[in-house]
Each structure stands twice: as C-alpha cells, then as structure tokens.
Design a protein around this motif. Sequence first.
Motif, PDB file in Angstrom:
ATOM      1  N   TYR A  78       0.840  -1.184   0.000  1.00  0.00           N
ATOM      2  CA  TYR A  78       0.000   0.000   0.000  1.00  0.00           C
ATOM      3  C   TYR A  78       0.883   1.244   0.000  1.00  0.00           C
ATOM      4  O   TYR A  78       2.029   1.222   0.445  1.00  0.00           O
ATOM      5  CB  TYR A  78      -0.913   0.028   1.224  1.00  0.00           C
ATOM      6  N   LEU A  94      -0.721   6.386   2.786  1.00  0.00           N
ATOM      7  CA  LEU A  94      -1.969   5.730   3.181  1.00  0.00           C
ATOM      8  C   LEU A  94      -1.735   4.830   4.386  1.00  0.00           C
ATOM      9  O   LEU A  94      -2.553   4.784   5.308  1.00  0.00           O
ATOM     10  CB  LEU A  94      -2.524   4.912   2.015  1.00  0.00           C
ATOM     11  N   LEU A 124      -3.856   5.337   7.840  1.00  0.00           N
ATOM     12  CA  LEU A 124      -4.764   4.296   8.326  1.00  0.00           C
ATOM     13  C   LEU A 124      -4.314   3.734   9.671  1.00  0.00           C
ATOM     14  O   LEU A 124      -5.152   3.492  10.555  1.00  0.00           O
ATOM     15  CB  LEU A 124      -4.852   3.172   7.292  1.00  0.00           C
ATOM     16  N   VAL A 172      -8.268   6.018  -1.131  1.00  0.00           N
ATOM     17  CA  VAL A 172      -8.079   4.698  -0.516  1.00  0.00           C
ATOM     18  C   VAL A 172      -8.511   3.598  -1.481  1.00  0.00           C
ATOM     19  O   VAL A 172      -7.801   2.602  -1.681  1.00  0.00           O
ATOM     20  CB  VAL A 172      -8.864   4.590   0.803  1.00  0.00           C
ATOM     21  N   ILE A 180      -3.291  10.942  -1.632  1.00  0.00           N
ATOM     22  CA  ILE A 180      -4.473  10.495  -0.889  1.00  0.00           C
ATOM     23  C   ILE A 180      -5.729  11.198  -1.386  1.00  0.00           C
ATOM     24  O   ILE A 180      -6.805  10.601  -1.464  1.00  0.00           O
ATOM     25  CB  ILE A 180      -4.286  10.750   0.619  1.00  0.00           C
TER      26      ILE A 180
END
Length: 269
Positions: free
Chosen positions: A50, A54, A58, A111, A139
């Motif tokens: 990822y 991000l 998260l 996302v 993002i």
Amino acid sequence: MENLSVDTIAEYVLKYGVPILKAIIIFIIGSWIIKKIVKGLKALMSKRRYDESLQKFLVRLVSVLLQVFLIITVISTLGVETTSLAAVIAAAGLAIGMALQGSLSNFAGGVLIIIFKPYEIGHLIEAQGELGTVKEIDIFNTKLITPQNKLAIIPNGAMANSNIVNYTTEGKIRVDVTIGIGYDEDIKKAKEVLLEVLTNNPKVLKDPAPSVNVSELADSSVNFAVRPYAKPEDYWSVFFATVEGCKLALDKAGIEIPYPHSVEIHKDA
C-alpha cells in the motif's frame, strides 16, 4: 472505634479499589492488544504494498479509534456514566464529518484507488474529460501529465465514482486514423500503399496485425479506416507518423486525396 475505621477502609477498598484495579488491568491488556493489532495492520499493508502515506494515515486512524474505545471502556469500568460522553464524541464526529465532507470523499476515493489499483503511476488513462499519463497518486488527488505537457489535478472522489479508461493495462493500444481518397482512384492499390506505410513503421506492432479497410463512402471521398496497434507510450508518435506517412505515400503513388475546390464564375460585362 478502631474496628470501625478498619471496616470503613475495607469498604472503601471494595468500593473503589476493585474497580480501579480492574480498570488498570483492562487498560494494560487493551494497550497490548492495540499494539498487536497496529503491528499486524502495518505488516499486512506493507505486504500488499500500500502507499506509504496511506499506511501511516490508516494506522494512525485505527490506533486513535481503538484508544478512544479503550478509554471509554476503562471509564465505564470505574462506574462513570459514559452515555453522555459517547453522545458528545458522536456529535463532534458528525460535525467534523459534515465540515470535511468533500475532503473525506476524496480521501475515501484515494483509498479505493490505492487498494484496487484501476491505474498506477506511468499508466496512460482517460478520466473526467482528461487524457494523460499518471504522474502521482496522492491520498486526495490524482495528477496527470496531458499530451500538451499540462498538469491535470483531479480529485480522487470524482475519479473513484466515474468511468476510467486505462490504455496501458493491456500493453497495446489501437491507433485510429481515417484517410480519404478520390472516387476515381484505385481502392486496392490505395490499400496496399497505406498498409505498406504501417508495416514499415518499427513502432507498429505485428500482433495484432495492422489493417486498412474501407469504412465509408463519403460525399467526396472513399474513406479508409487505418488501424495500426502500438505500445501505449508510442501512441502519439505512431499516430503522427501514420498521418504523415500516408499522405506522402499516396502522393508518391499518384493517388489523389480530395479537398474542397473553389470555383470562380466570371460574368461578361
């Protein structure tokens, strides 16, 4: 009097000590569990590659939410009424969500794009009326470099909720060019000339093979659909080379490409 003091102390210990001890134990165990969850989440996202920004967001978000839940649980264990506190937190979250509605939509879109990867950096895509090569996926936004070398910044919320045409994923793209010749010209000869232009271009793919076919009998011309295939990064060079090459080859072969003619009418005085 001494017995009364001991009983009183014992009562206070039972009334307050046990809940405090339970709260401490819950806090320690809960903190340990949160650390394990966060560590596992980091490992999972790293394994799936990822985006780094991000991952950080998260992990921080999950950590904060779990810690808030843990604190509410600990406070509840101490006998404090948490209904009002939960209502205040919910109201604050709703207010923040309403204020950041557009940003949250773009974040959610970012996302989804990073997770499902409908496109990646370097891909040639078309979306929201823009055609370009993906330069960066943030993002909140996706940045494209258009064929005019302009920077197009598109919100991820719009990207995630619209049609996206990805020209790169299949590894090849068809270049569409229309070439017209006069009605008096030899169609078979023209096809041979046009096809030779395509086969002589090293950037035109051999598989699928290029094709030249009559596509339309227009008002003043017989139109050919000239269809070479190329790698996505060679699209424009093949397009321009095909248009120029077809014109030069037809001129050399003596095949006319029709164009509007102006007619002058002279009247005798």
